[in-house]
Every structure is written in structure tokens, then in C-alpha cells.
Design a protein around this motif. Sequence first.
Motif, PDB file in Angstrom:
ATOM      1  N   GLN A  18       0.821  -1.211   0.000  1.00 14.58           N
ATOM      2  CA  GLN A  18       0.000   0.000   0.000  1.00 14.58           C
ATOM      3  C   GLN A  18       0.863   1.274   0.000  1.00 14.58           C
ATOM      4  OE1 GLN A  18      -3.428   0.177  -0.153  1.00 14.58           O
ATOM      5  NE2 GLN A  18      -3.301  -2.017  -0.522  1.00 14.58           N
ATOM      6  N   GLN A  19       2.154   1.114   0.131  1.00 17.00           N
ATOM      7  CA  GLN A  19       3.135   2.198   0.174  1.00 17.00           C
ATOM      8  C   GLN A  19       2.954   3.107   1.380  1.00 17.00           C
ATOM      9  OE1 GLN A  19       3.038   4.008  -3.732  1.00 17.00           O
ATOM     10  NE2 GLN A  19       4.195   2.312  -4.604  1.00 17.00           N
ATOM     11  N   GLU A  20       2.458   2.539   2.469  1.00 18.26           N
ATOM     12  CA  GLU A  20       2.433   3.253   3.745  1.00 18.26           C
ATOM     13  C   GLU A  20       3.758   3.058   4.462  1.00 18.26           C
ATOM     14  OE1 GLU A  20      -1.081   3.011   6.200  1.00 18.26           O
ATOM     15  OE2 GLU A  20      -2.202   2.224   4.487  1.00 18.26           O
ATOM     16  N   LEU A  21       4.357   1.899   4.258  1.00 22.13           N
ATOM     17  CA  LEU A  21       5.725   1.629   4.699  1.00 22.13           C
ATOM     18  C   LEU A  21       6.551   1.430   3.440  1.00 22.13           C
ATOM     19  CD1 LEU A  21       5.142  -0.902   7.624  1.00 22.13           C
ATOM     20  CD2 LEU A  21       5.546   1.551   7.773  1.00 22.13           C
ATOM     21  N   VAL A  22       7.764   1.942   3.436  1.00 22.31           N
ATOM     22  CA  VAL A  22       8.581   1.908   2.227  1.00 22.31           C
ATOM     23  C   VAL A  22       9.985   1.390   2.518  1.00 22.31           C
ATOM     24  CG1 VAL A  22       7.301   3.749   1.070  1.00 22.31           C
ATOM     25  CG2 VAL A  22       9.232   4.337   2.531  1.00 22.31           C
ATOM     26  N   ALA A  23      10.597   0.880   1.457  1.00 23.88           N
ATOM     27  CA  ALA A  23      11.988   0.422   1.489  1.00 23.88           C
ATOM     28  C   ALA A  23      12.538   0.612   0.083  1.00 23.88           C
ATOM     29  CB  ALA A  23      12.066  -1.040   1.902  1.00 23.88           C
ATOM     30  N   ASP A  24      13.844   0.573  -0.044  1.00 20.98           N
ATOM     31  CA  ASP A  24      14.464   0.656  -1.365  1.00 20.98           C
ATOM     32  C   ASP A  24      14.367  -0.713  -2.013  1.00 20.98           C
ATOM     33  OD1 ASP A  24      15.946   1.024  -3.638  1.00 20.98           O
ATOM     34  OD2 ASP A  24      17.712   1.812  -2.606  1.00 20.98           O
ATOM     35  N   LEU A  25      13.330  -0.910  -2.798  1.00 23.92           N
ATOM     36  CA  LEU A  25      13.066  -2.209  -3.410  1.00 23.92           C
ATOM     37  C   LEU A  25      14.000  -2.516  -4.573  1.00 23.92           C
ATOM     38  CD1 LEU A  25       9.169  -2.158  -3.426  1.00 23.92           C
ATOM     39  CD2 LEU A  25      10.707  -3.142  -1.712  1.00 23.92           C
ATOM     40  N   ALA A  26      14.680  -1.521  -5.090  1.00 22.52           N
ATOM     41  CA  ALA A  26      15.574  -1.729  -6.226  1.00 22.52           C
ATOM     42  C   ALA A  26      16.981  -2.120  -5.787  1.00 22.52           C
ATOM     43  CB  ALA A  26      15.631  -0.473  -7.087  1.00 22.52           C
ATOM     44  N   ALA A  27      17.339  -1.845  -4.544  1.00 20.76           N
ATOM     45  CA  ALA A  27      18.716  -2.046  -4.085  1.00 20.76           C
ATOM     46  C   ALA A  27      19.073  -3.505  -3.853  1.00 20.76           C
ATOM     47  CB  ALA A  27      18.955  -1.242  -2.814  1.00 20.76           C
ATOM     48  N   ALA A  28      18.174  -4.237  -3.218  1.00 24.19           N
ATOM     49  CA  ALA A  28      18.471  -5.627  -2.855  1.00 24.19           C
ATOM     50  C   ALA A  28      17.164  -6.355  -2.582  1.00 24.19           C
ATOM     51  CB  ALA A  28      19.354  -5.676  -1.613  1.00 24.19           C
ATOM     52  N   ARG A  29      17.247  -7.673  -2.515  1.00 21.63           N
ATOM     53  CA  ARG A  29      16.074  -8.472  -2.190  1.00 21.63           C
ATOM     54  C   ARG A  29      15.624  -8.143  -0.766  1.00 21.63           C
ATOM     55  NH1 ARG A  29      16.787 -14.744  -2.642  1.00 21.63           N
ATOM     56  NH2 ARG A  29      17.459 -14.026  -4.690  1.00 21.63           N
ATOM     57  N   LEU A  30      14.312  -8.061  -0.562  1.00 20.55           N
ATOM     58  CA  LEU A  30      13.794  -7.851   0.786  1.00 20.55           C
ATOM     59  C   LEU A  30      14.309  -8.943   1.704  1.00 20.55           C
ATOM     60  CD1 LEU A  30      10.046  -6.904   0.188  1.00 20.55           C
ATOM     61  CD2 LEU A  30      11.827  -5.453   1.149  1.00 20.55           C
ATOM     62  N   GLY A  31      14.785  -8.539   2.858  1.00 22.80           N
ATOM     63  CA  GLY A  31      15.315  -9.504   3.805  1.00 22.80           C
ATOM     64  C   GLY A  31      15.278  -8.942   5.214  1.00 22.80           C
ATOM     65  N   PRO A  32      15.792  -9.683   6.167  1.00 23.76           N
ATOM     66  CA  PRO A  32      15.727  -9.281   7.570  1.00 23.76           C
ATOM     67  C   PRO A  32      16.352  -7.923   7.865  1.00 23.76           C
ATOM     68  CG  PRO A  32      16.459 -11.550   7.382  1.00 23.76           C
ATOM     69  CD  PRO A  32      16.412 -10.990   5.989  1.00 23.76           C
ATOM     70  N   THR A  33      17.364  -7.528   7.108  1.00 21.10           N
ATOM     71  CA  THR A  33      18.054  -6.272   7.407  1.00 21.10           C
ATOM     72  C   THR A  33      17.628  -5.109   6.514  1.00 21.10           C
ATOM     73  OG1 THR A  33      19.894  -6.870   5.967  1.00 21.10           O
ATOM     74  CG2 THR A  33      20.072  -7.497   8.296  1.00 21.10           C
ATOM     75  N   THR A  34      16.666  -5.341   5.626  1.00 20.53           N
ATOM     76  CA  THR A  34      16.178  -4.255   4.771  1.00 20.53           C
ATOM     77  C   THR A  34      15.638  -3.128   5.643  1.00 20.53           C
ATOM     78  OG1 THR A  34      15.558  -5.819   3.041  1.00 20.53           O
ATOM     79  CG2 THR A  34      14.515  -3.647   2.967  1.00 20.53           C
ATOM     80  N   LEU A  35      16.058  -1.909   5.367  1.00 23.38           N
ATOM     81  CA  LEU A  35      15.547  -0.763   6.121  1.00 23.38           C
ATOM     82  C   LEU A  35      14.161  -0.397   5.613  1.00 23.38           C
ATOM     83  CD1 LEU A  35      18.664   1.562   6.495  1.00 23.38           C
ATOM     84  CD2 LEU A  35      17.700  -0.047   8.146  1.00 23.38           C
ATOM     85  N   VAL A  36      13.224  -0.319   6.550  1.00 19.30           N
ATOM     86  CA  VAL A  36      11.828   0.005   6.263  1.00 19.30           C
ATOM     87  C   VAL A  36      11.457   1.214   7.100  1.00 19.30           C
ATOM     88  CG1 VAL A  36       9.442  -0.856   6.393  1.00 19.30           C
ATOM     89  CG2 VAL A  36      11.308  -2.428   5.821  1.00 19.30           C
ATOM     90  N   ALA A  37      10.594   2.076   6.558  1.00 17.63           N
ATOM     91  CA  ALA A  37      10.158   3.266   7.281  1.00 17.63           C
ATOM     92  C   ALA A  37       8.778   3.682   6.785  1.00 17.63           C
ATOM     93  CB  ALA A  37      11.148   4.411   7.060  1.00 17.63           C
ATOM     94  N   THR A  38       8.132   4.536   7.562  1.00 18.85           N
ATOM     95  CA  THR A  38       6.888   5.123   7.085  1.00 18.85           C
ATOM     96  C   THR A  38       7.226   6.120   5.983  1.00 18.85           C
ATOM     97  OG1 THR A  38       6.955   6.839   8.765  1.00 18.85           O
ATOM     98  CG2 THR A  38       5.679   4.864   9.278  1.00 18.85           C
TER      99      THR A  38
END
Length: 88
Positions: A60-80
Motif C-alpha cells: 500500500q506504500q504506507e511503509l517503504v523500502a528501497d526495493l531496487a537495491a536488494a532483495r527484501l530480507g531481515p536487514t532491509t531498512l523500512v520506514a513510514t
Amino acid sequence: MLAGNVRWLARYRHPRCAGRAEIGQRLREVFASPAPLLATAERAGDRIAVLPGLFHLMWQQELVADLAAARLGPTTLVATVGSVGGAR
């Protein structure tokens, strides 16, 4: 990388994945500033209950991460959205 991450998140697009409203609210609180995906999600509650809601909010893009940088994983930085200084 981006396409794979978007395909993953698309699995959580249905509203049933959002879970209870209090889970969504808690996720917004714990990700008010950028933080690692898994450790921070676990602060919101049991990972089995929380992760589908987390991925739904990312879809829903309420929480975001850099989806182009690397595969989503435990250390992916996520933020509102607002905490990373940009609109959707």
C-alpha cells in the motif's frame, strides 16, 4: 531486483493480509524512523501475525523500502513514507 520484490509484495495486496487494525498501527509506530525489517517487526508482535500486515502496508506504500537495491530480507531498512522525507 525491483521486479522480484514487487512480485513478493503483490502476494500481500489483498485486504485480508492487513490483519487487525492494531497491528497496522503498531507497525506504523515502530517504523516511524528507518529500521531493519525483521527485528523491528518483531517489536510490533509475533512475526506470524505481523509480517503479512507489514508486507501489506508496503504494498500500500504506507511503509517503504528501497526495493531496487536488494532483495527484501531481515536487514532491509523500512520506514513510514513521511519519515523518509518524501511523498509516495
